[in-house]
Scaffold this motif. Sequence first.
Motif, PDB file in Angstrom:
ATOM      1  N   HIS A  65      50.668  66.692  25.602  1.00 32.13           N
ATOM      2  CA  HIS A  65      49.141  66.455  25.026  1.00 32.13           C
ATOM      3  C   HIS A  65      48.481  65.561  26.207  1.00 32.13           C
ATOM      4  O   HIS A  65      49.288  64.672  27.017  1.00 32.13           O
ATOM      5  N   HIS A  67      45.421  62.827  27.657  1.00 28.10           N
ATOM      6  CA  HIS A  67      44.711  61.354  27.058  1.00 28.10           C
ATOM      7  C   HIS A  67      43.421  60.969  28.500  1.00 28.10           C
ATOM      8  O   HIS A  67      43.918  61.537  29.637  1.00 28.10           O
ATOM      9  N   HIS A 109      50.888  64.852  29.388  1.00 26.69           N
ATOM     10  CA  HIS A 109      52.401  64.289  29.111  1.00 26.69           C
ATOM     11  C   HIS A 109      52.894  64.715  27.989  1.00 26.69           C
ATOM     12  O   HIS A 109      52.280  65.021  26.895  1.00 26.69           O
ATOM     13  N   GLU A 111      56.232  63.018  25.430  1.00 25.94           N
ATOM     14  CA  GLU A 111      57.163  61.781  24.910  1.00 25.94           C
ATOM     15  C   GLU A 111      57.963  62.166  23.890  1.00 25.94           C
ATOM     16  O   GLU A 111      57.830  62.580  22.820  1.00 25.94           O
TER      17      GLU A 111
HETATM   18 FE    FE Z   1      50.642  60.220  24.766  1.00 22.33          FE
END
Ligand code: FE
Length: 301
Positions: A65, A67, A109, A111
């Motif tokens: 996703h 940012h 990135h 996570e």
């Molecule tokens: Fe993130």
Amino acid sequence: MPEREISCIVTEPRPVVRKFLARPQHEGVGAIVRRSIGRFELKYFDPFLVLDEFSVTAPAGFPDHPHRGFETVTYMLQGAVTHEDFEGHKGTIGAGDLQWMTAGRGIVHSEMPAAQGTQKGLQLWINLSSKHKMIEPRYQEMLSKDIKEAAKDGIKVRVIAGEALGTKSPIYTRTPTMYLDFTLKPGAHLQQPIPKSWNSFVYVLEGEGMFGSLKSSPVTGHHLLLLGSGDGLEAWNKSSKPLRFVLIGGEPLGEPLVQFGPFVMNTQEEIDQTIDDFENYINGFEKARHWRSEAALSLDF
Ligand code: FE
Ligand code: FJE
């Protein structure tokens, strides 16, 4: 040398002006977060956009996703999380470790959980001022052993950002920010200065504490307390168990805000431009065209 008592005196304790219980909700893919800042009753607490107490168990996670326009600060409480980004930056943080990511003009990135069982932690989103929104992405990682601790009179503090009990963090915060992880033994009383013009809040992790005034009622885990004006925090542990909480503060930016999910800018035009940049792999999102995280590939998201 005389003791510099001046640095630990609070003359105008900040009162608790609002209190929220963060209830679990679903986010990412199969992950659970207790969101306090960022939910609809508290969309923004300048400069803070989101505070999530997250809980993830494989195969759940936060796959690929983007940012833009702010920073994410991930502080692990239990287990481990691996992050990978489209520049090839990859790393794993475990309990007590911290990742301070400046997304700036753009990051894509993932996570994902990196251990058996449940991974827990806090993720804070800090807004960037208009002049910093489009800077190059950057990471600051601090392993648990490198986070400075100080202790005094039944108080232990891990200094993630800012200063407490005479100990300073090396983390550089573009938006002036403090982030302190306190543990108070039964009977301990804390006075922590906070710059007067900053917004600040407490998030209780464990135990039971009194904040702002001894007349207040005790507060337990998963509660967010917004602090009003004053020059610092006063807190007491009147219980028989340890009290753990984070104190976070930041200088408000006082700028207009337009948010579209993971993109946080000042105007609608900038958001439209960001969506265009992301969809067309330009202006910082070039590497998103051919990139997928190893986590996403192996789990076939
Ligand atoms: Fe993130
Ligand atoms: C995100 C939804 C999300 N809280 N806490 C939408 F869940 C996320 C996201 C996270 C996140 C990641 C971790 Cl490791 C911990 C989190 C939200 O990744 F970015 C958007 N846009």
